[in-house]
Enzyme design. Structure first.
Site, short mmCIF file in Angstrom:
data_model
loop_
_atom_site.label_atom_id
_atom_site.label_comp_id
_atom_site.label_asym_id
_atom_site.label_seq_id
_atom_site.Cartn_x
_atom_site.Cartn_y
_atom_site.Cartn_z
CG ASN A 105 -1.78 1.19 1.36
OD1 ASN A 105 -2.42 1.57 0.37
ND2 ASN A 105 -1.86 1.82 2.52
CG HIS A 107 -0.19 6.47 4.74
ND1 HIS A 107 -1.56 6.61 4.79
CD2 HIS A 107 0.31 7.30 5.70
CE1 HIS A 107 -1.88 7.47 5.73
NE2 HIS A 107 -0.76 7.91 6.30
CB SER A 134 5.45 5.24 3.96
OG SER A 134 5.93 6.31 4.74
CG ASP A 143 -2.42 3.92 6.67
OD1 ASP A 143 -2.56 3.38 5.55
OD2 ASP A 143 -3.15 4.84 7.07
#
Ligand code: GRF
Length: 191
Positions: A105, A107, A134, A143
């Site tokens: 993912n 972020h 990140s 996250d």
């Protein structure tokens, strides 16, 4: 040698997805599908424009988080990707997902600072002189998960939230394709 396969999950605008497709698709990876939980996501048109197969799986069709995740996992597995890439996919995921799917993912903050949906604004208002972006592996905690790649974005005295936000997105669009290659171990650094 066949290109490694990725599936992209998105919920909204799709600017990270666009950057990944433009920089990697057909050359360094094969984006085999883009899956969204939001049938109105503007990103749907972007993916289609590039000829990517789009799957719409509205979470509202399912009675629980687990039921949605089960269907999502099954859908992803149909494409047998080497990696699943969350690009603005606005869902918390259960162990049904994380135990079955290897995913990353992006972020818009220097994790572990400023998790959650206001990462850019909270970074901007923090008083710090740098924020950042990140890329991390996906776990059930929002996250969190091991950080794969991270870069700073300066917060200038002259910045407004809008100018800072624009630079954060620019940095995301650079970093994410590189980080995906790193995870796929195709190439270690810049694309
Ligand atoms: C990005 O800022 C990303 O970091 C966050 O959600 C936003 C998605 O934007 N997870 P987009 O849909 O890729 O334009």
């Amino acid at each position: 040698m066949a290109l490694k396969k990725i599936v992209i999950l998105f919920s909204g605008r799709g600017s990270n997805m666009k950057s990944i497709i433009e920089k990697l698709h057909g050359q360094k990876v094969d984006v085999v599908a883009a899956i969204t939980n939001n049938k109105e996501a503007p990103g749907i048109e972007i993916a289609k424009k590039f000829g990517i197969t789009v799957e719409i799986l509205p979470h509202t069709d399912f009675g629980s988080r687990e039921a949605f995740d089960k269907a999502l996992v099954a859908k992803i597995k149909e494409y047998n990707p080497d990696l699943t890439v969350l690009a603005g996919f606005m869902r918390l995921l259960t162990p049904i997902f994380t135990e079955n799917i290897k995913a990353v993912n992006i972020h818009p903050s220097l994790l572990p600072l400023f998790k959650g949906k206001d990462g850019i604004k909270e970074s901007f208002l923090s008083g710090m002189k740098v924020g950042g972006v990140s890329v991390h592996f996906v776990t059930t905690e929002m996250d969190s998960g091991e950080i794969v790649a991270q870069e700073c974005v300066p917060i200038l005295d002259s910045d407004t939230l809008e100018t800072y936000t624009a630079r954060v997105h620019e940095k995301e669009h650079d970093l994410y394709p590189t980080a995906i290659l790193k995870v796929l171990d195709i190439k270690k650094f810049k694309t």
